[in-house]
Design an enzyme around this catalytic site. Structure first.
Site, PDB file in Angstrom:
ATOM      1  N   HIS A   1      14.687  32.430  37.320  1.00  0.00           N
ATOM      2  CA  HIS A   1      14.918  33.876  37.371  1.00  0.00           C
ATOM      3  C   HIS A   1      16.414  34.182  37.291  1.00  0.00           C
ATOM      4  O   HIS A   1      17.262  33.346  37.600  1.00  0.00           O
ATOM      5  CB  HIS A   1      14.313  34.498  38.638  1.00  0.00           C
ATOM      6  CG  HIS A   1      15.163  34.330  39.866  1.00  0.00           C
ATOM      7  ND1 HIS A   1      16.197  35.189  40.186  1.00  0.00           N
ATOM      8  CD2 HIS A   1      15.120  33.407  40.865  1.00  0.00           C
ATOM      9  CE1 HIS A   1      16.760  34.801  41.324  1.00  0.00           C
ATOM     10  NE2 HIS A   1      16.125  33.726  41.743  1.00  0.00           N
ATOM     11  N   CYS A   2      16.710  35.402  36.853  1.00  0.00           N
ATOM     12  CA  CYS A   2      18.074  35.932  36.897  1.00  0.00           C
ATOM     13  C   CYS A   2      17.993  37.259  37.640  1.00  0.00           C
ATOM     14  O   CYS A   2      17.199  37.386  38.571  1.00  0.00           O
ATOM     15  CB  CYS A   2      18.651  36.078  35.491  1.00  0.00           C
ATOM     16  SG  CYS A   2      17.709  37.181  34.411  1.00  0.00           S
ATOM     17  N   GLN A   3      18.768  38.252  37.248  1.00  0.00           N
ATOM     18  CA  GLN A   3      18.703  39.537  37.937  1.00  0.00           C
ATOM     19  C   GLN A   3      17.594  40.426  37.373  1.00  0.00           C
ATOM     20  O   GLN A   3      16.891  41.085  38.121  1.00  0.00           O
ATOM     21  CB  GLN A   3      20.049  40.263  37.843  1.00  0.00           C
ATOM     22  CG  GLN A   3      20.132  41.550  38.664  1.00  0.00           C
ATOM     23  CD  GLN A   3      20.020  41.319  40.160  1.00  0.00           C
ATOM     24  OE1 GLN A   3      20.290  40.222  40.656  1.00  0.00           O
ATOM     25  NE2 GLN A   3      19.625  42.348  40.894  1.00  0.00           N
TER      26      GLN A   3
END
Length: 292
Positions: A245-247
């Site tokens: 995941h990222c933002q």
């Protein structure tokens, strides 16, 4: 103080840190609000502007050389690079060593993509991530949403990436219609993350910037920021299961495409990234908790 200033780059540029979103300013406004223009010693100024400054992308140095030694006109570059390729010609270019750059959105990319393709979407920080993650001298074949091929090639050229063999004419529909090999990515909803980690015994990888990770992250997540992910893949097991995941979901799909290109078979994406995870009951730690 009334003299107008116009930025060379917008927010997110790798040319500095804390770059604002404003499209204009004045000397007076900057004197009043810019962290680097407050009263301080020379040593303090140097410390302020260089603290946590990320290393420049490799293409910066190549672009400097191009600017010094000269370059072809953009018309010549576009004419040379805008060659429509059918599925067979695309496959032959790949076999000859070309890298496939897929500029579609993460949502489109995950449904079907050419094996080994790197997804850097036009809808995000395209130029910076291309320059950071891809070798500037590598031959590129572009896969784009139909109608956005010229934009993809133009934006590559703007940062010195001019070695483009062409684009897949008709986009992925052409590749699919020719019954060529394809790959796909699984995405999971943020509220399903806990169950997915438990059932699949998957490790969670957070590819955001260090400051984002410090501000709040999932307990137990492994931090491997996207900028240096490829250089650190040896720290991971290509046979293990990972959830990335990222933002918001843009960078995580870039990361997953890199991992898939390096033989990682069991990789899933979190839809909506940490912004969505933070709204669920997944255990997280926030900056204020870390400082307590």
């Amino acid at each position: 103080d009334d003299i107008l200033l116009y930025p060379a780059h917008g927010p997110g540029s790798s040319c500095g840190k804390g770059i604002g979103k404003e499209t204009w300013s004045t000397i007076g406004i900057q004197k009043a609000t810019n962290y680097a223009l407050q009263p301080m010693t020379r040593a303090e100024f140097i410390a302020q502007v260089t603290d946590n400054l990320p290393p420049p992308p490799a293409y910066f140095f190549q672009d400097a050389r191009i600017n010094q030694t000269g370059y072809d006109s953009i018309d010549a570059v576009m004419a040379r690079n805008s060659q429509g390729l059918d599925a067979q010609a695309t496959a032959e270019a790949i076999a000859a060593g070309a890298l496939v750059l897929d500029t579609r959105t993460a949502d489109e990319f995950e449904k079907a993509f050419i094996p080994g393709a790197i997804n850097i979407g036009l809808n995000g920080g395209f130029a910076v991530w291309v320059g950071t993650l891809l070798p500037i001298d590598r031959t590129i074949v572009v896969v784009a949403e139909p109608g956005r091929e010229t934009e993809s090639i133009m934006r590559l050229a703007r940062v010195g990436f001019e070695n483009v063999a062409g684009y897949l004419q008709g986009g992925m529909a052409t590749w699919i219609g020719a019954a060529m090999p394809m790959d796909e990515v699984t995405s999971i909803a943020a509220d399903s993350l806990r169950a997915a980690m438990q059932v699949g015994h998957a490790s969670l990888i957070d590819v955001r910037k260090p400051n984002e990770f410090a501000d709040g992250h999932v307990i137990g997540a492994r931090h491997l920021e996207l900028d240096s992910l490829e250089q650190n893949l040896h720290l991971l097991d290509s046979e293990a299961s990972y959830i990335v995941h990222c933002q918001g979901g843009y960078r995580s799909m870039v990361a997953i495409s890199i991992m898939r290109a390096h033989g990682f078979k069991h990789v899933a994406n979190v839809s909506g990234g940490y912004a969505s995870i933070a709204k669920t009951d997944v255990p997280t730690v926030k900056a204020e908790s870390q400082h307590a």
